[in-house]
Design a protein around this motif. Structure first.
Motif, mmCIF file in Angstrom:
data_model
loop_
_atom_site.group_PDB
_atom_site.id
_atom_site.type_symbol
_atom_site.label_atom_id
_atom_site.label_comp_id
_atom_site.label_asym_id
_atom_site.label_seq_id
_atom_site.Cartn_x
_atom_site.Cartn_y
_atom_site.Cartn_z
ATOM 1 N N UNK A 165 0.831 -1.195 0.000
ATOM 2 C CA UNK A 165 0.000 0.000 0.000
ATOM 3 C C UNK A 165 0.869 1.249 0.000
ATOM 4 N N UNK A 166 0.481 2.224 -0.825
ATOM 5 C CA UNK A 166 1.220 3.484 -0.901
ATOM 6 C C UNK A 166 0.248 4.612 -1.238
ATOM 7 N N UNK A 167 0.190 5.672 -0.416
ATOM 8 C CA UNK A 167 -0.630 6.835 -0.765
ATOM 9 C C UNK A 167 -0.050 7.526 -1.996
ATOM 10 N N UNK A 168 -0.914 7.848 -2.951
ATOM 11 C CA UNK A 168 -0.471 8.481 -4.198
ATOM 12 C C UNK A 168 -1.428 9.603 -4.586
ATOM 13 N N UNK A 169 -0.900 10.550 -5.360
ATOM 14 C CA UNK A 169 -1.718 11.640 -5.884
ATOM 15 C C UNK A 169 -1.006 12.212 -7.102
ATOM 16 N N UNK A 170 -1.579 13.228 -7.694
ATOM 17 C CA UNK A 170 -0.921 13.877 -8.826
ATOM 18 C C UNK A 170 0.229 14.739 -8.316
ATOM 19 N N UNK A 171 1.239 14.997 -9.158
ATOM 20 C CA UNK A 171 2.346 15.863 -8.713
ATOM 21 C C UNK A 171 1.867 17.234 -8.248
ATOM 22 N N UNK A 172 0.877 17.801 -8.945
ATOM 23 C CA UNK A 172 0.381 19.120 -8.569
ATOM 24 C C UNK A 172 -0.314 19.086 -7.214
ATOM 25 N N UNK A 251 4.985 6.418 -15.447
ATOM 26 C CA UNK A 251 4.929 7.597 -16.308
ATOM 27 C C UNK A 251 4.814 8.910 -15.535
ATOM 28 N N UNK A 252 4.765 8.831 -14.204
ATOM 29 C CA UNK A 252 4.751 10.042 -13.394
ATOM 30 C C UNK A 252 3.396 10.688 -13.225
ATOM 31 N N UNK A 253 2.339 10.045 -13.720
ATOM 32 C CA UNK A 253 0.994 10.577 -13.520
ATOM 33 C C UNK A 253 0.633 10.600 -12.043
ATOM 34 N N UNK A 254 1.105 9.582 -11.320
ATOM 35 C CA UNK A 254 0.925 9.513 -9.882
ATOM 36 C C UNK A 254 2.286 9.490 -9.204
ATOM 37 N N UNK A 255 2.349 10.069 -8.009
ATOM 38 C CA UNK A 255 3.592 10.064 -7.227
ATOM 39 C C UNK A 255 3.253 9.649 -5.803
ATOM 40 N N UNK A 256 4.210 8.995 -5.156
ATOM 41 C CA UNK A 256 4.008 8.593 -3.778
ATOM 42 C C UNK A 256 4.100 9.776 -2.831
ATOM 43 N N UNK A 257 3.288 9.769 -1.767
ATOM 44 C CA UNK A 257 3.290 10.879 -0.815
ATOM 45 C C UNK A 257 3.413 10.381 0.621
ATOM 46 N N UNK A 258 3.843 9.169 0.804
ATOM 47 C CA UNK A 258 3.969 8.638 2.151
ATOM 48 C C UNK A 258 4.819 7.396 2.151
ATOM 49 N N UNK A 259 4.682 6.594 3.182
ATOM 50 C CA UNK A 259 5.451 5.375 3.324
ATOM 51 C C UNK A 259 4.741 4.201 2.640
ATOM 52 N N UNK A 260 5.519 3.365 1.969
ATOM 53 C CA UNK A 260 4.984 2.125 1.397
ATOM 54 C C UNK A 260 5.021 1.046 2.472
ATOM 55 N N UNK A 261 3.907 0.348 2.644
ATOM 56 C CA UNK A 261 3.845 -0.704 3.659
ATOM 57 C C UNK A 261 3.279 -1.975 3.039
#
Length: 308
Positions: A165-172, A251-261
């Motif tokens: 699991x990894x929180x993701x969102x757009x770079x912006x 492709x960089x559409x999504x980026x991680x914003x926290x810890x992967x568990x």
């Protein structure tokens, strides 16, 4: 006097209804109406003189006799299919039928499948992404890709790779909710939840010591694919699962914003428990295991557990 063997068509109706414990789901699988399945079962019960199902409000239950009969019918139909596959026909052994959940098929399997097709161009592939239980080998599938805490029972299962699991969102969006200290401020973010996986955010929060309930807002959707689309559109932070967002992370559409568990689930390659001497399923297994091993290594390198 020897009892008459029931028509094969009615036995197929019984097997599907008994496996699904639902006339509606059996009808969908067999491309019939629920009424046709129900009438077929009634006819079979009359011919046998035995009640096979108890029809209760909202559910279908096998009787003791029905459950015992289902074991024999399932085995008989499996033997018929196995024998049919071994007949020397022009297309014998040149097809491969795969059952896979739609998001995993779209995000992980299909982008890799050209490599298998180029290596084995003689194999005709059929992929089914319907959400239904697969009965090997009656349904005609050779293999299935499944997500679960444990391997499916009474089937041959090989673990492909662990889920994570990894929180993701757009770079912006990440830039918009990043605090002065350079870390994401969950209190300023909208968290995106999948209604069929309500425990994911709680599991991630427990593993990282983060309380996502402090977020400013929540958005609820019904599929993993939609949650990723929402995150990519800048609507919030989704809790992605590794293989289901592989393409977007690349492709960089999504980026991680926290810890992967690590998640409590893994991806499994499932097939019939009996022997299958056809080359095609084995060729697919060998190729898929190599792809899975490569993918798992890439994920450990890119997002080791506990990394930001």
């Amino acid at each position: 006097m020897r009892p008459r063997t029931p028509p094969l068509a009615t036995l197929r109706l019984f097997e599907a209804a008994g496996r699904h414990l639902s006339f509606a789901r059996a009808a969908t699988e067999l491309n019939l109406t629920p009424s046709a399945v129900s009438h077929g079962i009634v006819g079979l019960e009359k011919a046998l003189g035995v009640r096979l199902f108890v029809r209760e409000p909202g559910r279908l239950v096998l009787t003791r006799e029905g459950a015992e009969y289902l074991t024999y019918v399932s085995e008989a139909l499996s033997l018929i299919l196995i024998g049919t596959r071994r007949l020397p026909t022009p297309r014998s052994g040149k097809t491969l039928a795969i059952s896979c959940a739609p998001t995993l098929a779209t995000q992980w399997l299909l982008p890799r499948l050209p490599a298998f097709r180029s290596r084995h161009p003689q194999i005709a592939i059929r992929i089914d992404t319907s959400h239904r239980q697969v009965g090997f080998p009656i349904d005609g599938f050779d293999v299935a890709l499944r997500l679960g805490r444990l391997p499916p029972p009474r089937q041959h299962s090989i673990r492909l790779f662990e889920d994570w699991l990894l929180p993701v969102c757009s770079p912006a969006y990440r830039e918009a909710v990043t605090g002065p200290d350079g870390t994401v401020d969950v209190r300023r973010a909208t968290t995106i939840h999948v209604t069929s996986a309500t425990e994911d955010w709680q599991a991630w929060g427990d593993a990282t010591g983060t309380d996502e309930r402090s977020s400013a807002d929540t958005l609820h959707v019904d599929t993993f694919a939609l949650s990723l689309r929402a995150a990519g559109a800048g609507l919030g932070i989704a809790l992605g699962r590794g293989a289901l967002m592989d393409r977007e992370l690349r492709d960089g559409t999504l980026v991680g914003v926290g810890h992967a568990v690590p998640a409590a689930t893994s991806h499994w390659l499932v097939s019939a428990a009996g022997d299958d001497d056809r080359q095609e399923p084995e060729q697919f297994r060998v190729w898929l295991l190599a792809e899975a091993s490569r993918f798992a290594a890439e994920q450990r390198e890119r997002f080791p557990p506990g990394s930001a």
